[in-house]
Design a protein around this motif. Structure first.
Motif, mmCIF file in Angstrom:
data_model
loop_
_atom_site.group_PDB
_atom_site.id
_atom_site.type_symbol
_atom_site.label_atom_id
_atom_site.label_comp_id
_atom_site.label_asym_id
_atom_site.label_seq_id
_atom_site.Cartn_x
_atom_site.Cartn_y
_atom_site.Cartn_z
ATOM 1 N N GLU A 112 0.452 -1.271 0.194
ATOM 2 C CA GLU A 112 -0.068 0.051 0.203
ATOM 3 C C GLU A 112 0.604 1.132 -0.130
ATOM 4 O O GLU A 112 0.231 1.956 -0.815
ATOM 5 C CB GLU A 112 -1.091 0.051 0.848
ATOM 6 C CG GLU A 112 -2.265 -1.037 1.168
ATOM 7 C CD GLU A 112 -3.489 -0.440 1.982
ATOM 8 O OE1 GLU A 112 -3.277 0.171 2.716
ATOM 9 O OE2 GLU A 112 -3.809 -1.606 2.106
ATOM 10 N N ASP A 113 1.675 1.245 0.359
ATOM 11 C CA ASP A 113 2.473 2.488 1.324
ATOM 12 C C ASP A 113 3.804 3.256 -0.344
ATOM 13 O O ASP A 113 3.278 3.939 -0.730
ATOM 14 C CB ASP A 113 3.840 2.206 1.660
ATOM 15 C CG ASP A 113 4.095 2.587 3.168
ATOM 16 O OD1 ASP A 113 2.382 2.322 3.580
ATOM 17 O OD2 ASP A 113 4.458 1.398 3.796
ATOM 18 N N GLU A 114 3.423 1.785 -1.443
ATOM 19 C CA GLU A 114 4.694 1.949 -2.667
ATOM 20 C C GLU A 114 2.871 2.599 -4.025
ATOM 21 O O GLU A 114 3.314 3.610 -4.043
ATOM 22 C CB GLU A 114 4.946 0.896 -3.454
ATOM 23 C CG GLU A 114 5.440 0.850 -5.089
ATOM 24 C CD GLU A 114 6.262 -0.028 -5.567
ATOM 25 O OE1 GLU A 114 6.438 0.412 -6.686
ATOM 26 O OE2 GLU A 114 6.409 -0.825 -4.344
ATOM 27 N N LEU A 115 1.772 2.308 -3.713
ATOM 28 C CA LEU A 115 0.796 2.562 -4.494
ATOM 29 C C LEU A 115 0.451 3.558 -4.119
ATOM 30 O O LEU A 115 -0.260 4.661 -4.393
ATOM 31 C CB LEU A 115 -0.146 1.156 -3.848
ATOM 32 C CG LEU A 115 -0.641 0.060 -4.687
ATOM 33 C CD1 LEU A 115 -1.097 -1.181 -4.274
ATOM 34 C CD2 LEU A 115 -0.157 0.216 -6.255
ATOM 35 N N ARG A 116 0.348 3.981 -2.817
ATOM 36 C CA ARG A 116 -0.173 5.714 -1.996
ATOM 37 C C ARG A 116 0.952 6.668 -2.823
ATOM 38 O O ARG A 116 0.033 7.428 -3.488
ATOM 39 C CB ARG A 116 0.106 5.665 -0.646
ATOM 40 C CG ARG A 116 -0.969 7.002 -0.893
ATOM 41 C CD ARG A 116 -0.718 7.147 1.279
ATOM 42 N NE ARG A 116 -1.898 6.275 1.129
ATOM 43 C CZ ARG A 116 -1.961 4.494 2.032
ATOM 44 N NH1 ARG A 116 -0.695 4.642 2.741
ATOM 45 N NH2 ARG A 116 -2.821 3.879 2.583
ATOM 46 N N ALA A 117 2.295 6.106 -3.100
ATOM 47 C CA ALA A 117 3.178 7.550 -3.459
ATOM 48 C C ALA A 117 3.302 7.014 -4.651
ATOM 49 O O ALA A 117 3.366 8.476 -5.458
ATOM 50 C CB ALA A 117 4.852 6.461 -2.985
ATOM 51 N N GLY A 119 0.244 6.913 -6.263
ATOM 52 C CA GLY A 119 -0.837 7.451 -6.276
ATOM 53 C C GLY A 119 -2.248 6.805 -6.894
ATOM 54 O O GLY A 119 -3.389 7.315 -7.757
ATOM 55 N N ARG A 120 -2.439 5.810 -6.322
ATOM 56 C CA ARG A 120 -2.576 4.792 -6.965
ATOM 57 C C ARG A 120 -4.445 4.369 -5.331
ATOM 58 O O ARG A 120 -5.135 3.878 -5.522
ATOM 59 C CB ARG A 120 -2.452 3.248 -6.818
ATOM 60 C CG ARG A 120 -1.971 3.765 -8.270
ATOM 61 C CD ARG A 120 -2.246 3.618 -9.309
ATOM 62 N NE ARG A 120 -3.261 2.998 -9.769
ATOM 63 C CZ ARG A 120 -3.326 3.009 -11.187
ATOM 64 N NH1 ARG A 120 -3.328 3.336 -12.432
ATOM 65 N NH2 ARG A 120 -4.626 1.442 -11.318
ATOM 66 N N LEU A 121 -4.004 4.842 -4.285
ATOM 67 C CA LEU A 121 -4.705 5.070 -3.322
ATOM 68 C C LEU A 121 -4.896 5.853 -2.250
ATOM 69 O O LEU A 121 -3.833 7.829 -2.876
ATOM 70 C CB LEU A 121 -3.585 4.002 -2.147
ATOM 71 C CG LEU A 121 -3.730 2.592 -2.360
ATOM 72 C CD1 LEU A 121 -3.467 1.586 -1.449
ATOM 73 C CD2 LEU A 121 -5.157 2.119 -2.826
ATOM 74 N N PRO A 122 -5.512 6.190 -1.428
ATOM 75 C CA PRO A 122 -5.672 8.005 -0.767
ATOM 76 C C PRO A 122 -4.714 7.767 -0.227
ATOM 77 O O PRO A 122 -4.574 7.266 0.829
ATOM 78 C CB PRO A 122 -7.368 7.742 -0.872
ATOM 79 C CG PRO A 122 -8.168 6.406 -1.256
ATOM 80 C CD PRO A 122 -6.890 5.508 -1.578
#
Length: 123
Positions: A112-117, A119-122
């Motif tokens: 999740e941290d990489e996806l958030r970085a 822009g794929r997660l809020p």
């Protein structure tokens, strides 16, 4: 005389050394989103057997591939965001030939941290 049809040609950036090759068939029920975002240790080559496959790689737009169409991904650091059934009324099935690092998992999920970085997660 036999008929040979070339469906896909690709120049993958690298193959794992040594390499382990695996062929799998993936069956997705109606509307199934497929595996969460992931990576493969080497290139993957695929062929849609039936239905419609929603397909998205990092840096590329979402595509819907139909029966008889092909795809490939380079593997390595590239994130495979989507490979889901684009149809709500029927199954989607595809073959994937994966060139993997021996002993490595078939796919590795992206955190999740990489996806958030990316822009794929809020936030």
């Amino acid at each position: 005389m036999k008929n040979v049809t070339t469906l896909l040609e690709a120049m993958p950036p690298a193959l794992p050394e040594p390499a382990h090759v695996m062929t799998v068939r993936v069956d997705l029920p109606p509307g199934d989103p497929g595996a969460p975002p992931h990576r493969h240790s080497g290139p993957v080559f695929g062929y849609v057997l039936e239905g419609e496959l929603r397909f998205e790689l990092e840096g590329e737009p979402v595509r819907v591939l139909k029966e008889g169409e092909t795809f490939w991904e380079p593997g390595g650091d590239v994130i495979h965001y989507q490979a889901g059934n684009a149809r709500g009324d029927g199954w989607t099935r595809f073959l994937a030939v994966m060139v993997c690092v021996p002993g490595a998992p078939m796919l590795t999920y992206v955190g999740e941290d990489e996806l958030r970085a990316k822009g794929r997660l809020p936030g």
